[in-house]
Design an enzyme around this catalytic site. Sequence first.
Site, PDB file in Angstrom:
ATOM      1  N   CYS A 108      55.980  71.970  18.778  1.00 49.58           N
ATOM      2  CA  CYS A 108      54.659  72.106  18.142  1.00 49.58           C
ATOM      3  C   CYS A 108      54.234  73.577  18.094  1.00 49.58           C
ATOM      4  CB  CYS A 108      53.631  71.234  18.849  1.00 49.58           C
ATOM      5  SG  CYS A 108      52.100  71.021  17.883  1.00 49.58           S
ATOM      6  N   HIS A 211      56.333  65.823  18.937  1.00 45.89           N
ATOM      7  CA  HIS A 211      56.200  65.914  20.390  1.00 45.89           C
ATOM      8  C   HIS A 211      57.145  64.950  21.114  1.00 45.89           C
ATOM      9  CE1 HIS A 211      52.586  68.535  20.697  1.00 45.89           C
ATOM     10  NE2 HIS A 211      52.359  68.047  19.486  1.00 45.89           N
ATOM     11  N   GLU A 213      57.994  65.051  24.112  1.00 44.14           N
ATOM     12  CA  GLU A 213      57.509  64.800  25.473  1.00 44.14           C
ATOM     13  C   GLU A 213      56.589  63.582  25.541  1.00 44.14           C
ATOM     14  OE1 GLU A 213      54.186  67.361  23.779  1.00 44.14           O
ATOM     15  OE2 GLU A 213      56.339  67.072  23.496  1.00 44.14           O
TER      16      GLU A 213
END
Length: 381
Positions: A108, A211, A213
């Site tokens: 990002c 993302h 994560e």
Amino acid sequence: MRKPTIGLTPLYDVERESFWMLPGYMDLLRAAGAVPIILPPVKTRTEADDVLNRVDGLLLTGGQDVDPALYGASRADSCGAVVPERDASELLFLKTALNRKLPVLGVCRGLQLLNAALGGTLWQDLPSERPSEVCHSMQKPYDAEAHRVTVLPETPLAALLDEEAIPVNSRHHQAIRDLAPVLRPMAISTDGLIEAFWMPEQPFVWGVQWHPEHSFRADDRGLRIANALVRAAAPDTDRLGFYGADGEQPDRKTVFPTIRTPRDLYRVLLRCWSSETCASRMRKRWSPENPTLGQCSITSFLVQDLFGGIVRGVPLENGYFHCYNVVDGCILDLTSEQFRGKALDYRPTNPIQTREQHFAMPEKQERYESLRAALLRELSY
């Protein structure tokens, strides 16, 4: 084997004057087999050098907007909060990592910082500057699909995922406007935004706008991307092997104190091979997942520089020869992995390959010099 360590750039809380980290980043790296380390902010190149001495790779995390001053623009009213101290620290880490050819993944904001640092520009606010029906700023849950992206063929991401389009989550209001000249796109959203890129001149420099994560538990594509970073950062070579690695090897004092055997050289070359050193006819297929592709002749002559012996060639069906080394009776093929386990015929009657023969092609001479220069940089000569 020691697990690779991946340094995470910290998130900033300006109001609390503190640094912090989302557990998802650390959980993602642990799941990929790495040890995550939260890096301290740095203020000098020396500090960045000292800190990165302790890690094998770098992950640039998400967070506040990148300061438009980095790409020569005035800050628009629609731009979000910026943290110049964070930008400055991450730029020091990035420049040091690129100089060392450390693996880097930008997520990002990390993708945006990479692009700005390398000469690209950003949209400061998509809703006001580039409105679209595609949802680029989703609400919870963040592991759900926000939109889809097209994975461009003949890119490392395509080689990794083997899919033409994938779903992604999305939490951003800034995005790539002009891609930096040294970067190449790997994925594009349906409204035309570049959502992933790579840097061919480096062994592993990737950026993704989504993302992983948040999504890696629900979608293994995020974990596979993290796995690619961790494999590129692996400090040991047990993950890969070359023909002759497990047998008897020449052991001698070379011009480099840390290189006594071909396996020592191989460990360093894993950080030196790149698309730039790959044979031009294979360059579009080169990836960090297959680092020895198109590297055989220049690697063999580099091995010969250090260990002597002769270079022979296995005849291939396409009329080319695959080069390898014979040193003190040991057959060594440091680039055999590109054949993915296919047995090669290392017969003693295979024709000897000479520099005069190969370096008559200027492109090959240039690639050899490029690989040699990369080796010298890695060894700080």
